[in-house]
Design a protein around this motif. Sequence first.
Motif, mmCIF file in Angstrom:
data_model
loop_
_atom_site.group_PDB
_atom_site.id
_atom_site.type_symbol
_atom_site.label_atom_id
_atom_site.label_comp_id
_atom_site.label_asym_id
_atom_site.label_seq_id
_atom_site.Cartn_x
_atom_site.Cartn_y
_atom_site.Cartn_z
ATOM 1 N N ALA A 13 -16.136 -13.135 -69.960
ATOM 2 C CA ALA A 13 -15.439 -12.260 -69.009
ATOM 3 C C ALA A 13 -15.662 -12.661 -67.553
ATOM 4 O O ALA A 13 -14.825 -12.356 -66.698
ATOM 5 C CB ALA A 13 -15.863 -10.808 -69.229
ATOM 6 N N ARG A 14 -16.757 -13.334 -67.237
ATOM 7 C CA ARG A 14 -17.014 -13.744 -65.844
ATOM 8 C C ARG A 14 -15.904 -14.641 -65.312
ATOM 9 O O ARG A 14 -15.648 -14.668 -64.114
ATOM 10 C CB ARG A 14 -18.355 -14.472 -65.737
ATOM 11 C CG ARG A 14 -19.555 -13.573 -65.803
ATOM 12 C CD ARG A 14 -20.855 -14.338 -65.606
ATOM 13 N NE ARG A 14 -20.997 -15.493 -66.480
ATOM 14 C CZ ARG A 14 -21.382 -15.448 -67.761
ATOM 15 N NH1 ARG A 14 -21.650 -14.296 -68.314
ATOM 16 N NH2 ARG A 14 -21.500 -16.537 -68.465
ATOM 17 N N THR A 15 -15.250 -15.377 -66.194
ATOM 18 C CA THR A 15 -14.210 -16.304 -65.745
ATOM 19 C C THR A 15 -12.832 -15.659 -65.643
ATOM 20 O O THR A 15 -11.890 -16.305 -65.196
ATOM 21 C CB THR A 15 -14.135 -17.529 -66.677
ATOM 22 O OG1 THR A 15 -13.756 -17.093 -67.988
ATOM 23 C CG2 THR A 15 -15.464 -18.268 -66.728
ATOM 24 N N ALA A 16 -12.708 -14.391 -66.042
ATOM 25 C CA ALA A 16 -11.422 -13.692 -65.935
ATOM 26 C C ALA A 16 -11.095 -13.433 -64.464
ATOM 27 O O ALA A 16 -11.985 -13.228 -63.642
ATOM 28 C CB ALA A 16 -11.471 -12.381 -66.706
ATOM 29 N N SER A 17 -9.822 -13.432 -64.150
ATOM 30 C CA SER A 17 -9.385 -13.135 -62.784
ATOM 31 C C SER A 17 -9.387 -11.644 -62.520
ATOM 32 O O SER A 17 -9.662 -11.195 -61.406
ATOM 33 C CB SER A 17 -7.983 -13.685 -62.559
ATOM 34 O OG SER A 17 -7.980 -15.084 -62.736
ATOM 35 N N MET A 18 -9.071 -10.855 -63.550
ATOM 36 C CA MET A 18 -9.017 -9.397 -63.434
ATOM 37 C C MET A 18 -9.333 -8.808 -64.804
ATOM 38 O O MET A 18 -8.996 -9.397 -65.826
ATOM 39 C CB MET A 18 -7.630 -8.950 -62.973
ATOM 40 C CG MET A 18 -7.494 -7.467 -62.730
ATOM 41 S SD MET A 18 -8.533 -6.811 -61.419
ATOM 42 C CE MET A 18 -7.822 -7.554 -59.976
ATOM 43 N N ILE A 19 -9.987 -7.642 -64.794
ATOM 44 C CA ILE A 19 -10.336 -6.956 -66.037
ATOM 45 C C ILE A 19 -9.918 -5.497 -65.900
ATOM 46 O O ILE A 19 -10.264 -4.835 -64.919
ATOM 47 C CB ILE A 19 -11.849 -7.050 -66.323
ATOM 48 C CG1 ILE A 19 -12.268 -8.519 -66.437
ATOM 49 C CG2 ILE A 19 -12.209 -6.271 -67.588
ATOM 50 C CD1 ILE A 19 -13.761 -8.740 -66.470
ATOM 51 N N TYR A 20 -9.166 -5.027 -66.875
ATOM 52 C CA TYR A 20 -8.725 -3.635 -66.908
ATOM 53 C C TYR A 20 -9.435 -2.928 -68.055
ATOM 54 O O TYR A 20 -9.394 -3.398 -69.191
ATOM 55 C CB TYR A 20 -7.213 -3.541 -67.122
ATOM 56 C CG TYR A 20 -6.421 -4.206 -66.027
ATOM 57 C CD1 TYR A 20 -6.147 -3.526 -64.849
ATOM 58 C CD2 TYR A 20 -5.956 -5.511 -66.172
ATOM 59 C CE1 TYR A 20 -5.417 -4.134 -63.834
ATOM 60 C CE2 TYR A 20 -5.232 -6.124 -65.161
ATOM 61 C CZ TYR A 20 -4.974 -5.431 -64.003
ATOM 62 O OH TYR A 20 -4.264 -6.039 -62.993
ATOM 63 N N ILE A 21 -10.088 -1.816 -67.768
ATOM 64 C CA ILE A 21 -10.786 -1.034 -68.786
ATOM 65 C C ILE A 21 -10.156 0.346 -68.842
ATOM 66 O O ILE A 21 -10.056 1.029 -67.825
ATOM 67 C CB ILE A 21 -12.288 -0.900 -68.484
ATOM 68 C CG1 ILE A 21 -12.936 -2.283 -68.397
ATOM 69 C CG2 ILE A 21 -12.972 -0.038 -69.547
ATOM 70 C CD1 ILE A 21 -14.387 -2.240 -67.950
ATOM 71 N N ASN A 22 -9.743 0.759 -70.043
ATOM 72 C CA ASN A 22 -9.150 2.075 -70.249
ATOM 73 C C ASN A 22 -10.008 2.855 -71.230
ATOM 74 O O ASN A 22 -10.169 2.441 -72.377
ATOM 75 C CB ASN A 22 -7.731 1.946 -70.811
ATOM 76 C CG ASN A 22 -6.791 1.315 -69.822
ATOM 77 O OD1 ASN A 22 -6.645 1.810 -68.721
ATOM 78 N ND2 ASN A 22 -6.182 0.203 -70.213
ATOM 79 N N GLY A 23 -10.567 3.981 -70.799
ATOM 80 C CA GLY A 23 -11.360 4.851 -71.660
ATOM 81 C C GLY A 23 -10.479 5.904 -72.300
ATOM 82 O O GLY A 23 -9.583 6.446 -71.663
ATOM 83 N N ARG A 24 -10.737 6.205 -73.582
ATOM 84 C CA ARG A 24 -9.911 7.153 -74.329
ATOM 85 C C ARG A 24 -10.775 8.111 -75.146
ATOM 86 O O ARG A 24 -11.919 7.799 -75.481
ATOM 87 C CB ARG A 24 -8.976 6.415 -75.290
ATOM 88 C CG ARG A 24 -8.030 5.447 -74.614
ATOM 89 C CD ARG A 24 -6.937 6.210 -73.878
ATOM 90 N NE ARG A 24 -5.962 5.303 -73.319
ATOM 91 C CZ ARG A 24 -5.816 5.065 -72.036
ATOM 92 N NH1 ARG A 24 -6.602 5.628 -71.157
ATOM 93 N NH2 ARG A 24 -4.887 4.260 -71.596
ATOM 94 N N THR A 25 -10.206 9.254 -75.499
ATOM 95 C CA THR A 25 -10.833 10.195 -76.425
ATOM 96 C C THR A 25 -9.836 10.488 -77.542
ATOM 97 O O THR A 25 -8.670 10.097 -77.469
ATOM 98 C CB THR A 25 -11.220 11.522 -75.743
ATOM 99 O OG1 THR A 25 -10.034 12.188 -75.326
ATOM 100 C CG2 THR A 25 -12.153 11.300 -74.572
#
Length: 123
Positions: A41-53
């Motif tokens: 993941a360090r080499t990714a340009s952008m990271i999107y995290i979506n939390g759900r229930t």
Amino acid sequence: MAADYGSAADTPISSMVMVSFPDSSTTFQPPVDVAAVLDDARTASMIYINGRTSTNRPSARDEALALKRALSARKYLVDRGVSPLKVMVNFASAADYVTENITPEGRYQNQRVEIELVYVPMF
């Protein structure tokens, strides 16, 4: 004159992983195969995290739970060297199910974070 967009060499590449949580848990514990993907993941340009229930109706409590799950995943990545400036966090409760929500197995799959890693080719 129009620019040449969309050639394969300059198209961003996206990879998505999901990690499920036990009821009411906010502890991010990716399975081995997902942890292996996140090691890069360090080499990714952008990271999107979506939390759900897996709740049926949105509530302040469940919104907070979804946010805590997303922030737990973010902390996991930052602790492993990912720049926090690359990580975008979003959350929602009672929305965006990946499977039926009427069985314990289905609810477990819906109690999750989704992590999208976006890699942009460098020239």
